[in-house]
Enzyme design. Sequence first.
Site, PDB file in Angstrom:
ATOM      1  N   HIS A 277       1.166  -1.672   0.025  1.00  0.00           N
ATOM      2  CA  HIS A 277       0.273  -0.115   0.192  1.00  0.00           C
ATOM      3  C   HIS A 277       0.968   1.210  -0.301  1.00  0.00           C
ATOM      4  O   HIS A 277       0.542   2.091  -0.415  1.00  0.00           O
ATOM      5  CB  HIS A 277      -0.594  -0.350   0.921  1.00  0.00           C
ATOM      6  CG  HIS A 277      -1.917  -1.331   1.237  1.00  0.00           C
ATOM      7  ND1 HIS A 277      -1.701  -2.318   2.206  1.00  0.00           N
ATOM      8  CD2 HIS A 277      -3.096  -1.590   0.116  1.00  0.00           C
ATOM      9  CE1 HIS A 277      -2.554  -2.562   2.077  1.00  0.00           C
ATOM     10  NE2 HIS A 277      -3.564  -2.727   1.081  1.00  0.00           N
TER      11      HIS A 277
ATOM     12  N   ASP B  97      -3.243  -7.501  -7.513  1.00  0.00           N
ATOM     13  CA  ASP B  97      -4.902  -7.824  -8.001  1.00  0.00           C
ATOM     14  C   ASP B  97      -4.633  -7.375  -9.128  1.00  0.00           C
ATOM     15  O   ASP B  97      -5.693  -6.342  -9.572  1.00  0.00           O
ATOM     16  CB  ASP B  97      -5.530  -7.175  -6.942  1.00  0.00           C
ATOM     17  CG  ASP B  97      -5.444  -7.455  -4.976  1.00  0.00           C
ATOM     18  OD1 ASP B  97      -5.983  -8.376  -4.396  1.00  0.00           O
ATOM     19  OD2 ASP B  97      -4.361  -6.312  -4.549  1.00  0.00           O
TER      20      ASP B  97
ATOM     21  N   GLN C  69      -8.425  -7.324 -10.448  1.00  0.00           N
ATOM     22  CA  GLN C  69      -8.710  -5.561 -10.366  1.00  0.00           C
ATOM     23  C   GLN C  69      -8.282  -4.362 -11.210  1.00  0.00           C
ATOM     24  O   GLN C  69      -8.842  -3.263 -11.327  1.00  0.00           O
ATOM     25  CB  GLN C  69      -8.492  -5.691  -8.943  1.00  0.00           C
ATOM     26  CG  GLN C  69      -9.023  -4.437  -7.923  1.00  0.00           C
ATOM     27  CD  GLN C  69      -8.833  -3.957  -6.782  1.00  0.00           C
ATOM     28  OE1 GLN C  69      -9.559  -4.876  -6.118  1.00  0.00           O
ATOM     29  NE2 GLN C  69      -7.317  -3.729  -6.417  1.00  0.00           N
TER      30      GLN C  69
ATOM     31  N   ARG D 167      -4.149  -9.959   4.241  1.00  0.00           N
ATOM     32  CA  ARG D 167      -4.268 -10.864   4.400  1.00  0.00           C
ATOM     33  C   ARG D 167      -3.144 -12.414   5.636  1.00  0.00           C
ATOM     34  O   ARG D 167      -3.961 -13.727   5.517  1.00  0.00           O
ATOM     35  CB  ARG D 167      -5.568 -11.864   3.445  1.00  0.00           C
ATOM     36  CG  ARG D 167      -6.436 -11.121   3.602  1.00  0.00           C
ATOM     37  CD  ARG D 167      -7.517 -12.057   2.745  1.00  0.00           C
ATOM     38  NE  ARG D 167      -8.843 -11.802   2.169  1.00  0.00           N
ATOM     39  CZ  ARG D 167      -9.316 -11.217   1.374  1.00  0.00           C
ATOM     40  NH1 ARG D 167      -8.655 -10.684   0.461  1.00  0.00           N
ATOM     41  NH2 ARG D 167     -10.914 -10.610   1.664  1.00  0.00           N
TER      42      ARG D 167
HETATM   43  P1  AMP Z   1      -6.306  -3.872  -0.848  1.00  0.00           P
HETATM   44  O1  AMP Z   1      -6.091  -3.266   0.716  1.00  0.00           O
HETATM   45  O2  AMP Z   1      -6.044  -5.734  -0.163  1.00  0.00           O
HETATM   46  O3  AMP Z   1      -7.857  -3.784  -1.006  1.00  0.00           O
HETATM   47  O4  AMP Z   1      -5.460  -3.252  -1.170  1.00  0.00           O
HETATM   48  C1  AMP Z   1      -5.090  -1.640  -1.480  1.00  0.00           C
HETATM   49  C2  AMP Z   1      -4.487  -1.545  -3.297  1.00  0.00           C
HETATM   50  O5  AMP Z   1      -2.845  -2.182  -2.319  1.00  0.00           O
HETATM   51  C3  AMP Z   1      -4.577  -2.525  -4.880  1.00  0.00           C
HETATM   52  O6  AMP Z   1      -4.931  -2.121  -5.651  1.00  0.00           O
HETATM   53  C4  AMP Z   1      -3.988  -3.752  -4.183  1.00  0.00           C
HETATM   54  O7  AMP Z   1      -3.337  -4.151  -5.467  1.00  0.00           O
HETATM   55  C5  AMP Z   1      -2.833  -2.779  -3.552  1.00  0.00           C
HETATM   56  N1  AMP Z   1      -1.917  -3.831  -3.192  1.00  0.00           N
HETATM   57  C6  AMP Z   1      -2.014  -4.950  -2.105  1.00  0.00           C
HETATM   58  N2  AMP Z   1      -1.333  -5.864  -1.570  1.00  0.00           N
HETATM   59  C7  AMP Z   1       0.103  -5.018  -2.416  1.00  0.00           C
HETATM   60  C8  AMP Z   1       1.391  -5.646  -2.862  1.00  0.00           C
HETATM   61  N3  AMP Z   1       2.133  -6.212  -2.264  1.00  0.00           N
HETATM   62  N4  AMP Z   1       2.055  -5.338  -3.813  1.00  0.00           N
HETATM   63  C9  AMP Z   1       1.263  -3.885  -4.941  1.00  0.00           C
HETATM   64  N5  AMP Z   1       0.510  -3.135  -4.109  1.00  0.00           N
HETATM   65  C10 AMP Z   1      -0.388  -3.826  -3.257  1.00  0.00           C
END
Ligand code: AMP
Length: 283
Positions: free
Chosen positions: A37, A150, A153, A187
């Site tokens: 993030h 993702d 997405q 997660r």
């Molecule tokens: P989430 O909080 O899991 O919904 O993710 C929020 C944003 O952070 C989304 O655009 C995800 O694709 C991105 N994101 C989550 N994990 C990662 C990661 N390991 N590397 C890069 N971006 C991430």
Amino acid sequence: MKVVDTIPRMSTLVKIFKKEGKSIGLVPTMGYLHEGHLSLVRAASKHTDVVVMSIFVNPIQFGPKEDFEKYPRDLKRDEELATSAGADIIFSPSVNNMYPAGYSTYVNVETLTSGLCGASRPGHFKGVTTVVAKLFEIVRPDISYFGQKDAQQAIVIKKMAEDLNMGIEIKIMPTIREKDGLAMSSRNIYLSEDERKDALVLHGSLMKAEEMIKSGERESRKIIRAIEGMIKSVPSARLDYASIVDTVNLKEAKVLSGEMLIALAVFIGKTRLIDNTIVKGLK
Ligand code: AMP
């Protein structure tokens, strides 16, 4: 850094920023922040004047048997991390504020959402595109940042922004991994010590697929079979799907060519994890 927890307050600030001629970068998240993030926030702060990170655990993107209730939340910790990475505003509206009684408007991207995670999680992407469309309306960003982690997405949101002429640039940033290769995810906190080790099979099987491709393999079926074999060899792992698709239309490819997305979802114990890799320049 400001924490804004209502839509009217966020809208007022957006009006002020626009009047001042400031560009706005938006990083939508569900919180419980990690380096993945924060890498998006850092990218946003390089290119836009004001960086808004939204933190909202979006109930309508979770299935009835999924982890909405137990999804990890820690706003205080998130505030510190987001500030250190350069966020100017955390926008964390309540569920009631986003979906008041009688709420009935949804955004749905067709076709691209039918396979991969869309097939395993019916309704998931409709929830995602609806919340992101709402966040775009509220925050009115010039650029919004999403993670390659993702992959489907990100592609679906790009399509939504294009199809609805939103005039927002969608930037997709690389997946950030732990030192041992595990893709960072909120997660991952669910994993026991043993499961954490087992979870390495996601990245491991993607690397195996890449190796096979480097050695000349172009038959999708053979690569998927190798991935399935690796996942099967880990007792706590159960494959949800492994798929090789075109990066533009997300259609399955029998023979690899051009640019391909290798995507997988695996249950490690009860935790569903996803990961992917993109292979380019295939002949
Ligand atoms: P989430 O909080 O899991 O919904 O993710 C929020 C944003 O952070 C989304 O655009 C995800 O694709 C991105 N994101 C989550 N994990 C990662 C990661 N390991 N590397 C890069 N971006 C991430």
